[in-house]
Motif scaffolding. Structure first.
Motif, short mmCIF file in Angstrom:
data_model
loop_
_atom_site.label_atom_id
_atom_site.label_comp_id
_atom_site.label_asym_id
_atom_site.label_seq_id
_atom_site.Cartn_x
_atom_site.Cartn_y
_atom_site.Cartn_z
N MET A 1 0.84 -1.18 0.00
CA MET A 1 0.00 0.00 0.00
C MET A 1 0.89 1.25 0.00
O MET A 1 1.85 1.33 0.75
N ARG A 2 0.55 2.21 -0.83
CA ARG A 2 1.33 3.44 -0.93
C ARG A 2 1.01 4.39 0.20
O ARG A 2 -0.15 4.56 0.58
N LYS A 3 2.04 4.99 0.72
CA LYS A 3 1.84 6.04 1.72
C LYS A 3 2.03 7.38 1.02
O LYS A 3 3.04 7.61 0.35
N ILE A 4 1.06 8.23 1.16
CA ILE A 4 1.11 9.54 0.52
C ILE A 4 1.92 10.49 1.39
O ILE A 4 1.72 10.59 2.59
N VAL A 5 2.86 11.18 0.74
CA VAL A 5 3.70 12.15 1.43
C VAL A 5 2.97 13.49 1.41
O VAL A 5 2.47 13.93 0.37
N SER A 6 2.93 14.14 2.57
CA SER A 6 2.24 15.43 2.64
C SER A 6 3.05 16.50 1.90
O SER A 6 4.26 16.38 1.70
N LEU A 7 2.37 17.55 1.50
CA LEU A 7 3.02 18.66 0.82
C LEU A 7 4.07 19.28 1.73
O LEU A 7 5.16 19.63 1.28
N ARG A 8 3.76 19.38 3.01
CA ARG A 8 4.70 19.94 3.99
C ARG A 8 6.00 19.15 4.01
O ARG A 8 7.09 19.72 3.93
N SER A 9 5.90 17.83 4.08
CA SER A 9 7.09 16.98 4.10
C SER A 9 7.86 17.08 2.79
O SER A 9 9.10 17.10 2.79
N ALA A 10 7.15 17.13 1.69
CA ALA A 10 7.81 17.22 0.39
C ALA A 10 8.59 18.53 0.25
O ALA A 10 9.71 18.54 -0.24
N VAL A 11 8.00 19.62 0.70
CA VAL A 11 8.68 20.92 0.62
C VAL A 11 9.89 20.94 1.53
O VAL A 11 10.97 21.40 1.13
N ILE A 12 9.75 20.44 2.75
CA ILE A 12 10.87 20.42 3.69
C ILE A 12 12.03 19.60 3.11
O ILE A 12 13.18 20.03 3.13
N MET A 13 11.74 18.42 2.58
CA MET A 13 12.81 17.58 2.04
C MET A 13 13.41 18.18 0.77
O MET A 13 14.63 18.12 0.57
#
Length: 58
Positions: A1-13
């Motif tokens: 099952m895929r875990k969706i990455v939040s926009l906040r986490s994506a921007v931080i990384m």
């Protein structure tokens, strides 16, 4: 099952990786410390990610 990455986490990384790459590139271009650009890249990326996570999380 895929875990969706939040926009906040994506921007931080994303910002952390860019900051780490810039720092590592600067160290390599400076040339005084041979071969440590990858270490600097990783360290700065982790440090930046932690700081942004704290700032954004507040």
């Amino acid at each position: 099952m895929r875990k969706i990455v939040s926009l906040r986490s994506a921007v931080i990384m994303g910002v952390s990786v860019v900051a780490g790459s810039v720092a590592g590139g600067a160290v390599e271009a400076w040339g005084q410390l041979g071969g440590v650009g990858n270490v600097v890249t990783g360290a700065v990326a982790l440090w930046f990610a932690e700081r942004l996570d704290r700032v954004v999380g507040d």
